[in-house]
Structure formats: structure tokens, C-alpha cells
Design an enzyme around this catalytic site. Sequence first.
Site, mmCIF file in Angstrom:
data_model
loop_
_atom_site.group_PDB
_atom_site.id
_atom_site.type_symbol
_atom_site.label_atom_id
_atom_site.label_comp_id
_atom_site.label_asym_id
_atom_site.label_seq_id
_atom_site.Cartn_x
_atom_site.Cartn_y
_atom_site.Cartn_z
ATOM 1 N N GLY A 46 0.791 -1.224 0.000
ATOM 2 C CA GLY A 46 0.000 0.000 0.000
ATOM 3 C C GLY A 46 0.822 1.273 0.000
ATOM 4 O O GLY A 46 0.267 2.365 -0.024
ATOM 5 N N HIS A 47 2.140 1.185 -0.009
ATOM 6 C CA HIS A 47 2.993 2.387 0.103
ATOM 7 C C HIS A 47 4.160 2.296 -0.863
ATOM 8 O O HIS A 47 5.281 2.047 -0.455
ATOM 9 C CB HIS A 47 3.527 2.509 1.535
ATOM 10 C CG HIS A 47 4.046 3.861 1.883
ATOM 11 N ND1 HIS A 47 5.339 4.264 1.679
ATOM 12 C CD2 HIS A 47 3.428 4.917 2.434
ATOM 13 C CE1 HIS A 47 5.509 5.495 2.108
ATOM 14 N NE2 HIS A 47 4.361 5.912 2.576
ATOM 15 N N PHE A 48 4.064 2.549 -1.998
ATOM 16 C CA PHE A 48 2.906 2.724 -2.867
ATOM 17 C C PHE A 48 3.010 1.634 -3.921
ATOM 18 O O PHE A 48 4.112 1.397 -4.400
ATOM 19 C CB PHE A 48 2.923 4.105 -3.497
ATOM 20 C CG PHE A 48 2.987 5.217 -2.481
ATOM 21 C CD1 PHE A 48 1.824 5.651 -1.848
ATOM 22 C CD2 PHE A 48 4.183 5.801 -2.128
ATOM 23 C CE1 PHE A 48 1.870 6.688 -0.923
ATOM 24 C CE2 PHE A 48 4.232 6.829 -1.197
ATOM 25 C CZ PHE A 48 3.088 7.277 -0.594
#
EC number: 4.2.1.59
Length: 140
Positions: A46-48
Site C-alpha cells: 500500500g505504500h505505494f
Amino acid sequence: MIDINAIKEALPHRYPMLLVDRVLEVSEDEIVALKNVTINEPFFNGHFPQYPVMPGVLIMEALAQTAGVLELSKEENKGKLVFYAGMDKVKFKKQVVPGDQLIMTAKFVKRRGTIAVVEAKAEVDGKLAASGTLTFAIGQ
């Protein structure tokens, strides 16, 4: 050298939050450790997803764990926990990405009772990635 088994004995952290792979150097008040950053780290989901960058707060956590290994490896602190009490003068200078080897240095500069202050830095390829002053409390 302190290997992963000794690190796991000192720290309560486990996957995915154990962020110290190996200790390279250790003295009474200073420690140098490394973290191999791979694309398999869960935070990269999720990052990224299209531009994976290690979150700065996790770099600081890795530095805190590095200091924790030194403090919790001492005979008088075995079985205790180290808690963050504060961060100051934190700076992020370089992105940390998959494939990087994060070299982390923590030097204890002040102690008062159960409180300790550490100057910490993380480097990649000899370039400063992050630094800051960390304050810890040693608990039971």
C-alpha cells in the site's frame, strides 16, 4: 556479531514488525545494524504499489529496534521492554526502496534512570536516508 536468533531473543518484535536483520558492530553505547529491504515487505502493498517506498516512520522504528537490541542485550535489561518516549529533530533525506540495504547506527548519548536518549541515523550506500534523536523508557 549478533545474529537473527540473538536479535529475536532481545526484541519482542516478530514478522512483519521485526526490522533488524543483523548486527554488524556493537560496543557499550553504540550499535550498527542492517535491514535488507525487499519487495516482499508487506508495507509495499500500500505504500505505494506503483512506486514502492519504505515509510519514514518504519525507518525510525527500525532505528528504535536497533537501539533496543543494544539495550535489551545487556544482562540487567534481559526480559524487559523498551518503549518509545519521543522523537526529535527527525529528518528524511533519501527514499528507501526495494533492494536497498539500510545501515542503521544508534548511539546512546544520555541516560537518566530508566530514560535513555539516542542519536540515530540510517544510511543507504553511504548516503544519509534518515536521522533523529530518539528517547526511550525501559520498562518491565
